[in-house]
Every structure is written in structure tokens, then in C-alpha cells.
Design a protein around this motif. Structure first.
Motif, PDB file in Angstrom:
ATOM      1  N   TRP A   1      45.533  48.739  45.323  1.00  0.00           N
ATOM      2  CA  TRP A   1      44.306  48.208  44.362  1.00  0.00           C
ATOM      3  C   TRP A   1      44.570  48.627  42.996  1.00  0.00           C
ATOM      4  O   TRP A   1      43.990  47.813  42.154  1.00  0.00           O
ATOM      5  CB  TRP A   1      43.055  49.185  45.013  1.00  0.00           C
TER       6      TRP A   1
ATOM      7  N   VAL B   1      45.934  45.520  41.572  1.00  0.00           N
ATOM      8  CA  VAL B   1      45.309  44.315  41.927  1.00  0.00           C
ATOM      9  C   VAL B   1      43.864  44.594  40.848  1.00  0.00           C
ATOM     10  O   VAL B   1      43.491  43.407  40.306  1.00  0.00           O
ATOM     11  CB  VAL B   1      44.709  44.353  43.271  1.00  0.00           C
ATOM     12  N   ALA B   2      43.510  45.591  40.750  1.00  0.00           N
ATOM     13  CA  ALA B   2      42.396  45.835  39.682  1.00  0.00           C
ATOM     14  C   ALA B   2      42.858  45.250  38.135  1.00  0.00           C
ATOM     15  O   ALA B   2      42.236  44.844  37.416  1.00  0.00           O
ATOM     16  CB  ALA B   2      41.857  47.312  39.430  1.00  0.00           C
TER      17      ALA B   2
ATOM     18  N   SER C   1      45.204  43.296  37.541  1.00  0.00           N
ATOM     19  CA  SER C   1      45.503  41.913  37.692  1.00  0.00           C
ATOM     20  C   SER C   1      44.211  41.300  37.132  1.00  0.00           C
ATOM     21  O   SER C   1      44.019  40.244  36.590  1.00  0.00           O
ATOM     22  CB  SER C   1      46.059  41.340  38.964  1.00  0.00           C
ATOM     23  N   LEU C   2      42.965  41.705  37.831  1.00  0.00           N
ATOM     24  CA  LEU C   2      41.831  41.123  37.746  1.00  0.00           C
ATOM     25  C   LEU C   2      41.321  41.334  36.290  1.00  0.00           C
ATOM     26  O   LEU C   2      40.686  40.313  35.684  1.00  0.00           O
ATOM     27  CB  LEU C   2      40.780  41.804  38.847  1.00  0.00           C
TER      28      LEU C   2
ATOM     29  N   SER D   1      43.068  38.877  34.173  1.00  0.00           N
ATOM     30  CA  SER D   1      42.430  37.554  34.373  1.00  0.00           C
ATOM     31  C   SER D   1      41.095  37.377  33.592  1.00  0.00           C
ATOM     32  O   SER D   1      41.031  36.416  32.987  1.00  0.00           O
ATOM     33  CB  SER D   1      42.293  37.358  35.904  1.00  0.00           C
ATOM     34  N   GLU D   2      40.377  38.627  33.571  1.00  0.00           N
ATOM     35  CA  GLU D   2      39.158  38.321  32.756  1.00  0.00           C
ATOM     36  C   GLU D   2      39.451  38.187  31.342  1.00  0.00           C
ATOM     37  O   GLU D   2      38.646  37.544  30.641  1.00  0.00           O
ATOM     38  CB  GLU D   2      38.311  39.665  32.926  1.00  0.00           C
TER      39      GLU D   2
ATOM     40  N   TRP E   1      36.547  49.809  37.571  1.00  0.00           N
ATOM     41  CA  TRP E   1      36.356  48.370  38.188  1.00  0.00           C
ATOM     42  C   TRP E   1      36.121  48.337  39.709  1.00  0.00           C
ATOM     43  O   TRP E   1      36.655  49.073  40.482  1.00  0.00           O
ATOM     44  CB  TRP E   1      38.060  47.843  38.027  1.00  0.00           C
TER      45      TRP E   1
ATOM     46  N   ASN F   1      37.283  44.788  44.962  1.00  0.00           N
ATOM     47  CA  ASN F   1      37.393  43.579  45.188  1.00  0.00           C
ATOM     48  C   ASN F   1      37.889  43.206  46.472  1.00  0.00           C
ATOM     49  O   ASN F   1      39.239  43.214  46.421  1.00  0.00           O
ATOM     50  CB  ASN F   1      37.970  42.577  44.112  1.00  0.00           C
TER      51      ASN F   1
ATOM     52  N   ALA G   1      40.208  39.975  46.788  1.00  0.00           N
ATOM     53  CA  ALA G   1      41.457  39.895  46.141  1.00  0.00           C
ATOM     54  C   ALA G   1      42.464  40.653  46.757  1.00  0.00           C
ATOM     55  O   ALA G   1      43.534  40.283  46.697  1.00  0.00           O
ATOM     56  CB  ALA G   1      41.144  40.411  44.723  1.00  0.00           C
TER      57      ALA G   1
END
Length: 763
Positions: free
Chosen positions: A627, A630-631, A633-634, A637-638, A705, A708, A711
Motif C-alpha cells: 500500500w 500504491v499510495a 503511485s496514486l 498519478s494525481e 492518503w 484504495n 487500486a
């Protein structure tokens, strides 16, 4: 004077002749009848008596002892030269010599009743014992009688034997001897050197011929005898009544021929040599009228027996075209064993004790058997098992082979070599060696079965495995070695193109995934190669070979099913754990590490050799390790989306690939502040966004964050797809063999490995 003497002589001769021809016969007739009826319990009839006083020949006509013996005539010749020795003792020895005895057409019938009595037992009347005086005993011991018959002839006799004791009362055992002819020379007692020739016809078909030589010298230890016996065309079906008493066997056909020579000496006992042939034997089950055993010919050549050694030797035993039917019924009873009728033990314990003592008290060696060569030509065996439904049956044909050097007294092993075919198509070979005197100390047997159609074994596969067999062949190599009662066996099985059929309901079937086990074991050529070692102590009464083999096979399947990747790893030399679990970098799904590539390459190689297996991939993520990345990466992406939006607003060109590292610090800080502003909560109000730098804001955003789940799920899916794509593109596997299962996401603090798990299943 001379004339008177001659006259007296003539008158005496005339008187002697008249008395001999006229007076003596009726006296003898009366004496025989009176004496016979005095001593015999059966009526004695005598037709006529003739006596020739000149030749001393006595003829008895039509002698008949009721229900016992008949004869048309009996002639007895007493020579003048032997008369003196018969009438007067010489050195306390009286010699009775008959020149010739001739008996014509004698007939007799011997009957043994159910209680063991016979018709001859009551032939003599019972008389009370008379006391013998001392003088009579001394006279009897002082003189002895020697008896000799120079010639004896029995012509055209008949003898009937009927047995009700050891046979079925409804069909007694009967033997009829016709055309009995006996020729004997120099028969005597206590000294003789005699020869007796005997011939007869048995039950109208068979012939019996024999010659006996007997030597008695008066010294018991020097007595000897020899005989040659020839039996031809003996119909064994005549003995059916005896067989009926003890078995359920119908002896449908069988002819016996034998030539036997017997020698006996008082000191050395019996020596016997023989050749025996039994032709066209057929045994049927009298209850079902089905044939259970038969052969074209059985030959026993150079058979010999030595009483002093208590040893039977057979030069060769040849079985031509033997056939046997072995059937197991619903109660697990074997048909051959059930052919014997239960017999009550009528021997008392006292008799058993006496018999045992007598047997063990002798110095005779233990019985031994030697068969130099046992040969089988074109044999067959039909085996069936009806102890379960639907049952099993298979024939074994073309059995040919031999056993050499079988000797129960020798320590040298006997060799075995037998070939045959199962169902006409599958070759069978049995070879090896065993010690006949102690097979549990030394046995080495190998059995090979090739191309056995597995469909014939469907009844057993349904019973024990729960599946029928649609297709397949079996190659089986067995090696069983026994040394000092310890069994060491190897069962090598090769199953070729085995395909299971439908499911079969069976209470005895093992509860195991059989299809999965077969898929694991079957190689790319459709073959399953199994080596099953067996060992055990044959002295252990609980050791049974069948259950041990079955348990070993069940254990083998259980171990394979419980650790399938261990089997695959053993095929290609890899690590079972690395094959089953693919580890990714946290937050990543790309396969680029060398250990990942090596493990998947070996897995693909193993699966290419196990075409019946399917691979199931379960993508997996872990909150603890995946996570945070992944966070990030999110977040990135934002940032990228906001950057694109800003570039569009400023009408600046947008590169095909935006790289965040190329973003200037001022823009990065401003965009992070915007993101942080939208995510600002009361808990994060302590952060001064206006004063914080980009790294501080980034760490703050990652910590805050929101989790998700989609995700994380997508990461797990990507990992599973990456494995499938690699195995398809690089491993050459058919995509139809790879299934993506529902993904898993491990919660925070889970002890389970976050690696993506692979599972195997049968196709």
C-alpha cells in the motif's frame, strides 16, 4: 511160488486201482464237504471229485462256496517222487511238494460294507480256543514243514471288488478283473526262488500285466523280491465313486498308463522306478458342471523312490496343454479350495498321539522331493473375481516354460522361466530362482507384464479408486527378493495413455483426488512411471502383501497430492516453494528479477511435460508492503493529472510522456499544496501548507492518503496477468491451461506471505 507172487501183485495193483478210481473220490468228496461245512460259515458245494491213483492227480469239479468263491475245476498233481518226503520226516523236516496246481475259471466277489465289514470276514466259523499241550508244542517245534509248488496256473479267472465304505452309497466303487491268468513256478515256503506272471483285464478296457520274482532263503534278512508292473488304458473315471466321497469333483475323462519296476530287499527296503502318463484329464465341478481343470497329457518320466532315503525323484514332469479355472465368489471363497468336502476328524486324540510317536520314533529321513525338470506347454488359466460388482475376469494363455532343479533337500536354488500372455495380447514373463527347501530364506523372482489392457481392470479401479478406466495399457515389472524371511520388493509400473472414465460409487474407494494425482504423474507422452518399493518381515503374522502394496500406493498418491510442486521441482531441478509462490517487489507487478525468471522458466518446463495439469494463479497484495507504494503511485498519478490540466490551461504543449522528475520545483510544490488543501482535515491542520516544502507535503499526503481497495485489487490482477503472460510468451504454455482466480488482499499485520500463489489442478 512166482506165479502166486505175481498174482498177489496183480491183485494188489487191481485193488489199489479200483480203490483209487472208485472208492477214494467219494471219500475225498465227502471229506471235503464235511470239513468245509464244519469250518466254513458258508455252504460248500462240490460237484465231483476225480482221482487218478496212478498219476496221483486230484481233480475237483464245480467248487462253490456260497456268495464267496466259485471255480469250474481245480487240478492238483502230486508226483510219486515227492510222496515219501511228504509222508516221512527227514531231519525233522517234512517236505510237501506239489508238482502242479491248475485252477480253471475261478470267480470271486469281495464286498466292503459301509461299516468296514467284508463278506470274507464271516467265511470261517468261530471256534473256542483249544489249549495246547506241552507235548504238542514240543512236537510242533521239533519238526517243520516245507511247502513247494513247482507250477501253479490260474486261468480265465474273474474277481469283483465293491466298496461301500469309502464311497457314496448310491454309487459304490467297483472294480471288475476279467481274464485273470496267473502262471507261477517254484512257489514255496520258507525257501523259494519263484517267478509269477500275472495278467488281467480291468473293467473291460484296461490291461494289467506283471511279473514278480521272489527269493526266500529261510533267513529273513536275505529275503528279496522284484516286480515289473504295466498298466495300460486305465480309465480314471472308474474311481469317481471314491472321489465323490471327499470332493465335489466330476472326473469326466482321464486315461492312465504306467510302467513300474519295484525291487525290495529286507535290509534296504523298497526301490521303485516308473514312467507314468495321464492323458486327456478333465475335472468338473459337480455342483455347477463347469470345468475347473484339464490337460492333454501329463508325463512323469524317470520317476524313482528310495525307501532308505525316503526320497522321490522325477526326471521330468511335462504338462501338455494344461488349463485351470480359478474363481473367487461373493464370499471370497476360491473355487478350487471349495471342491474339497468337509470331513469330520474321526481319529481320537489317543490314536493321534500313538501315530505321532511312531512316526517320530523311526530313523527314516524326512521325505524329500526332487523334480529335475518341470515343463509346461501351451498352458492356460482363467481367473475371475466375483466378490464385488460387476466382477473381474481375464484369461492367461500360451503358458510355456520350465522349472529346473527343484529339490527340497538341496540348498541349490531351482530356476524358473515361464512365458505367457494375458488376454492373448499382453506378454507375461516369470523368471527367477528359489530354494525349495526353504523359500523364505532365499527367493528371487521377477515378473513382467507388458501391454496389459487397463480396461480389463475397470472392476478393480472402480472398486478401489472410484473410477472406471476408459483407455490405457499397463507395463508391470515386479521383483521380489526374500532373504532370511525378510521381503524386499520393487514394483515398477508404467501406465500408458491412461484415461479415467466415469465415477463409480464404491464404499472401498480411497478418498483421494485420483484425477489430480494422474495428471501430476502423467508425462507429455501420456505415460505414468511409478516405482513402488515394498519391504516387510514375513515372520510377522500381521504382514499381508496385498494390503501393504495398497497402502504404499495410497501413501504415494497422498504425498504427491499434498505437495504437487515438489513433484514438478523434482522433474526440472527447481525449488518447489519458488515455483508455487512468485514474489514481486512491493507495489510492482513486473517480472524482471532473475530468480522470478528462473523459477517461472522451470515451472513452464515442468508443465510442458505434464499436459494434464492446469495452473491457477491467485494474484495477491499486502497492505503492509504494497500500500505505501500504491499510495505513492496514486499521488504521482494525481500530480500528473493536475500538471496536464495546468499545461492545457496555459495552452502549452503536452509531451507524449510526462515525467514527474522533469517538473520544476515551484510547480511541484504548488500542485502538492493544492492536493493537500483538498485533503485537509482537522487531524492534519497542524501542517502549515504555506511554509512546508514539497517533500514534507509529500510524506504528509502519503500518510493521509485514503486506502484504495480497487487500486490494490488491480495490482493483484496485474501480477497474475504478468505471470500468465510470461508463461504464455516465454514458457510456451497454452493459455487455455492457465486460469486467473479471484485476487486476495492481505490485511495489515497478516502473517501470510504476500507472494502471488500458484495452484495446480487436473485438466
Amino acid at each position: 511160488m512166482i506165479r502166486k507172487l505175481v498174482s498177489y501183485i496183480i491183485n494188489a495193483v487191481a485193488a489199489y486201482t479200483i480203490i483209487g478210481f472208485v472208492v477214494v473220490p467219494p471219500l475225498i468228496h465227502a471229506g471235503i464237504v464235511l470239513a468245509g461245512n464244519h469250518f466254513l460259515a458258508r455252504e460248500l458245494k462240490l460237484g465231483a471229485v476225480y482221482f487218478n491213483p496212478l498219476t496221483l492227480k486230484l481233480s475237483l469239479i464245480a467248487v462253490d462256496v456260497r456268495d464267496t468263491i466259485k471255480l469250474s475245476s481245480a487240478d492238483i498233481d502230486l508226483s510219486w517222487k515227492y510222496l515219501q518226503k511228504a509222508l516221512f520226516d527227514e531231519n525233522n523236516i517234512r517236505q510237501l511238494t506239489l508238482d502242479k496246481i491248475r485252477i480253471n475259471n475261478p470267480e470271486s466277489d469281495f464286498t466292503l460294507t459301509e461299516n468296514g465289514q467284508n463278506n470274507f470276514a464271516s467265511l470261517l466259523k468261530e471256534f473256542p480256543e483249544q489249549p495246547t499241550s506241552t507235548e504238542t508244542e514240543q512236537e510242533a517245534s521239533a519238526s517243520s514243514l516245507q511247502f513247494t509248488v513247482n507250477q501253479i496256473a490260474i486261468e480265465n479267472g474273474r474277481f469283483g471288488f465293491t466298496d461301500y465304505q469309502f464311497t457314496d452309497n448310491h454309487s459304490p466303487f467297483s472294480l471288475q478283473l476279467d481274464q485273470i491268468n496267473i502262471q507261477g513256478q517254484s512257489l514255496g515256503w520258507p525257501q523259494t526262488n519263484s517267478i509269477v506272471n500275472f495278467s488281467t483285464q480291468l473293467n473291460g478296457e484296461a490291461t494289467v500285466n506283471s511279473k514278480v520274482d521272489l527269493a526266500l532263503s529261510g533267513i529273513p534278512t536275505e529275503a528279496s523280491a522284484s516286480a515289473s508292473i504295466s498298466l495300460n488304458n486305465i480309465n480314471l473315471t472308474d474311481f469317481q465313486p471314491i472321489i465323490n466321497r471327499f470332493t465335489y469333483v466330476d472326473l469326466t475323462s482321464g486315461l492312465l498308463d504306467t510302467r513300474t519296476d519295484i525291487n525290495w530287499q529286507a535290509e534296504s527296503g523298497v526301490q521303485l522306478t516308473s514312467d507314468i502318463t495321464i492323458n486327456q484329464l478333465q475335472l468338473d465341478d459337480s455342483r455347477t458342471q463347469e470345468t475347473v481343470a484339464q490337460w492333454l497329457q501329463l508325463q512323469l518320466s524317470k520317476l524313482s523312490y528310495q525307501q532308505t532315503d525316503n526320497r522321490l525323484e522325477v526326471g521330468q514332469l511335462l504338462l501338455a496343454a494344461p488349463s485351470v479355472v480359478i474363481a473367487v465368489d461373493e464370499k471370497l471363497q476360491v473355487n478350487l479350495a471349495s471342491l474339497v468336502k468337509p470331513i469330520e476328524n474321526t481319529i481320537s486324540s489317543e490314536q493321534e498321539e500313538v501315530d505321532t510317536t511312531t512316526a517320530t520314533g523311526t530313523e527314516t529321513p524326512d521325505f524329500s522331493l526332487a523334480i529335475n525338470r518341470l515343463a509346461i506347454e501351451n498352458g492356460a488359466m482363467d481367473f475371475s473375481d466375483r466378490s464385488f460388482q460387476p466382477g473381474f475376469a481375464t484369461p492367461i494363455v500360451n503358458l510355456n516354460g520350465e522349472i529346473d532343479g527343484f529339490d527340497t533337500r538341496s540348498k541349490k536354488p531351482a530356476t524358473i522361466k515361464i512365458d505367457g500372455r494375458v488376454d492373448r495380447y499382453a506378454p507375461v514373463t516369470i523368471k527367477g530362482a528359489l530354494n525349495p527347501s526353504s523359500p523364505l530364506n532365499m527367493t528371487d523372482l521377477s515378473m513382467s507384464f507388458t501391454n496389459v489392457e487397463l480396461t480389463t481392470l475397470t472392476p478393480y479401479s472402480g472398486r478401489f479408486a472410484g473410477y472406471s478406466i476408459q483407455k490405457g495399457r499397463l507395463h508391470l515389472d515386479l521383483n521380489y527378493q526374500i532373504k532370511n524371511h525378510q521381503l524386499s520388493a520393487t514394483n515398477q509400473m508404467l501406465l500408458d495413455k491412461l484415461i479415467l472414465g466415469s465415477r463409480v460409487d464404491s464404499n472401498e474407494a480411497v478418498d483421494l483426488p485420483i484425477r489430480m494425482a494422474l495428471a501430476l504423474l502423467k508425462d507429455r507422452n501420456g505415460q505414468i512411471d511409478i516405482t513402488l518399493p515394498i519391504s516387510g518381515d514375513l515372520e510377522n503374522p500381521e504382514f499381508e502383501l496385498g494390503p501393504v502394496i495398497r497402502m504404499a500406493l495410497v501413501n504415494l498418491i497422498t504425498n504427491i497430492i499434498s505437495a504437487p510442486f515438489d513433484l514438478l521441482a523434482s522433474l526440472v531441478g527447481g525449488s518447489a516453494e519458488e515455483m508455487q509462490f512468485v514474489t514481486f517487489e512491493p507495489g510492482q507487478f513486473s517480472i524482471n528479477r532473475s530468480e522470478q525468471v528462473e523459477s517461472l522458466d522451470k515451472l513452464a518446463k515442468a508443465l510442458r511435460d505434464r499436459l494434464g495439469l492446469q495452473l491457477e494463479v491467485t494474484g495477491k497484495t499486502a497492505k503492509d508492503s504494497d500500500w505505501p507504494l500504491v499510495a505513492r503511485s496514486l499521488l504521482e498519478s494525481e500530480l500528473t493529472q493536475l500538471w496536464i490540466k495546468e499545461l492545457k490551461a496555459q495552452k502549452k504543449p503536452i509531451p507524449e510522456k510526462l515525467i514527474l522528475s522533469t517538473m520544476d520545483e515551484e510547480t511541484r510544490l504548488r500542485l502538492l499544496q493544492n492536493i493537500a488543501g483538498t485533503m485537509m482535515t482537522s487531524e492534519s491542520s497542524e501542517l502549515n501548507i504555506e511554509r512546508a516544502n514539497a517533500d514534507t507535503i509529500t510524506q504528509h499526503l502519503l500518510a493521509q492518503w485514503p486506502f484504495n481497495e480497487n487500486a490494490m485489487r488491480q495490482l493483484a490482477i496485474d501480477r497474475a496477468r504478468e505471470i500468465k503472460d510470461y508463461l504464455m510468451d516465454e514458457g510456451g504454455l497454452d493459455p487455455q491451461r492457465i486460469f486467473l482466480l479471484s485476487v486476495q488482499s492481505l490485511s495489515e499485520g497478516s502473517a501470510e506471505k504476500p507472494s502471488t500463489e500458484l495452484q495446480l489442478n487436473a485438466g
